[in-house]
Design an enzyme around this catalytic site. Sequence first.
Site, mmCIF file in Angstrom:
data_model
loop_
_atom_site.group_PDB
_atom_site.id
_atom_site.type_symbol
_atom_site.label_atom_id
_atom_site.label_comp_id
_atom_site.label_asym_id
_atom_site.label_seq_id
_atom_site.Cartn_x
_atom_site.Cartn_y
_atom_site.Cartn_z
ATOM 1 N N GLU A 64 1.320 -1.293 -0.307
ATOM 2 C CA GLU A 64 0.390 -0.092 -0.128
ATOM 3 C C GLU A 64 0.798 1.284 -0.128
ATOM 4 O O GLU A 64 1.893 0.903 0.678
ATOM 5 C CB GLU A 64 -1.312 -0.456 0.971
ATOM 6 C CG GLU A 64 -1.697 -0.927 1.063
ATOM 7 C CD GLU A 64 -3.110 -1.346 2.015
ATOM 8 O OE1 GLU A 64 -3.412 -0.478 2.974
ATOM 9 O OE2 GLU A 64 -3.658 -2.271 2.197
ATOM 10 N N GLU A 75 -1.970 -9.960 -5.742
ATOM 11 C CA GLU A 75 -1.810 -11.114 -6.803
ATOM 12 C C GLU A 75 -1.358 -10.374 -8.279
ATOM 13 O O GLU A 75 -0.829 -11.194 -8.759
ATOM 14 C CB GLU A 75 -3.379 -11.485 -7.332
ATOM 15 C CG GLU A 75 -4.590 -11.737 -6.554
ATOM 16 C CD GLU A 75 -5.273 -10.999 -5.935
ATOM 17 O OE1 GLU A 75 -4.133 -9.909 -4.831
ATOM 18 O OE2 GLU A 75 -6.241 -10.615 -5.676
ATOM 19 N N CYS A 115 -7.670 -7.172 -10.552
ATOM 20 C CA CYS A 115 -6.435 -8.564 -10.412
ATOM 21 C C CYS A 115 -7.289 -9.144 -11.437
ATOM 22 O O CYS A 115 -6.341 -10.041 -12.400
ATOM 23 C CB CYS A 115 -6.485 -8.964 -9.648
ATOM 24 S SG CYS A 115 -5.625 -7.838 -8.486
HETATM 25 N N1 THU Z 1 -6.250 -6.582 -1.779
HETATM 26 C C1 THU Z 1 -5.393 -7.129 -2.341
HETATM 27 O O1 THU Z 1 -4.165 -7.690 -2.518
HETATM 28 N N2 THU Z 1 -5.768 -7.524 -3.300
HETATM 29 C C2 THU Z 1 -7.238 -7.817 -3.691
HETATM 30 O O2 THU Z 1 -7.753 -8.875 -4.444
HETATM 31 C C3 THU Z 1 -8.376 -7.228 -3.380
HETATM 32 C C4 THU Z 1 -7.786 -6.440 -2.531
HETATM 33 C C5 THU Z 1 -5.447 -5.478 -1.452
HETATM 34 C C6 THU Z 1 -6.075 -4.183 -1.960
HETATM 35 C C7 THU Z 1 -5.100 -3.265 -0.437
HETATM 36 O O3 THU Z 1 -4.077 -3.123 -0.124
HETATM 37 C C8 THU Z 1 -6.121 -4.004 0.465
HETATM 38 O O4 THU Z 1 -6.118 -5.587 -0.168
HETATM 39 C C9 THU Z 1 -7.695 -3.558 1.069
HETATM 40 O O5 THU Z 1 -8.523 -3.290 -0.036
#
Ligand code: THU
Length: 160
Positions: A64, A75, A115
């Site tokens: 993030e 992903e 994704c």
């Molecule tokens: N996130 C993922 O890593 N993969 C997903 O398919 C959906 C969301 C992450 C993005 C963000 O850092 C956190 O989860 C909350 O949305």
Amino acid sequence: MKAEELRITIYSYEDTTELPGIGAELIRLAKEATEKAWAPYSQFRVGAALELENGEIITGNNQENIAFPSGLCAERVALFYAGSQYPGVAIKRIALAAYADGRFVAKPVYPCGDCRQVLLEHENRVKQPVEVIMYGENEIKLVKSVSDLLPLPFDYNLTP
Ligand code: THU
């Protein structure tokens, strides 16, 4: 008026040992990968582990940023790294796990729309399906192709 119905298949498992191939090992690695996520804003740690056709296993986690759109999902971190190191090598399967509030989520998390689109383009590029395994403490879900997660993807063709 005409209505069209689309058919997708989602498999459910109670235990990782029932999964095909190295599915159980990929889940173990996806869970482990959540530990290295950088998720101070959402506090939602996602891990991904993918198996390539050449036997390599690659993991990733969400990264993030204070400027929210600058972050990236687990992903795509794994998939883009795989693409950068092994261009054109097919991904056989990818497993996902998520950790929040001191535990792995009970219900499986599905990949976000972005994704799904990126995974689908990989599938189309290598001309073979990517199996997607979504881990939850109570239940594990599996689709045999990304097209089951995104049956109507964005696509265009400029030739008339
Ligand atoms: N996130 C993922 O890593 N993969 C997903 O398919 C959906 C969301 C992450 C993005 C963000 O850092 C956190 O989860 C909350 O949305």
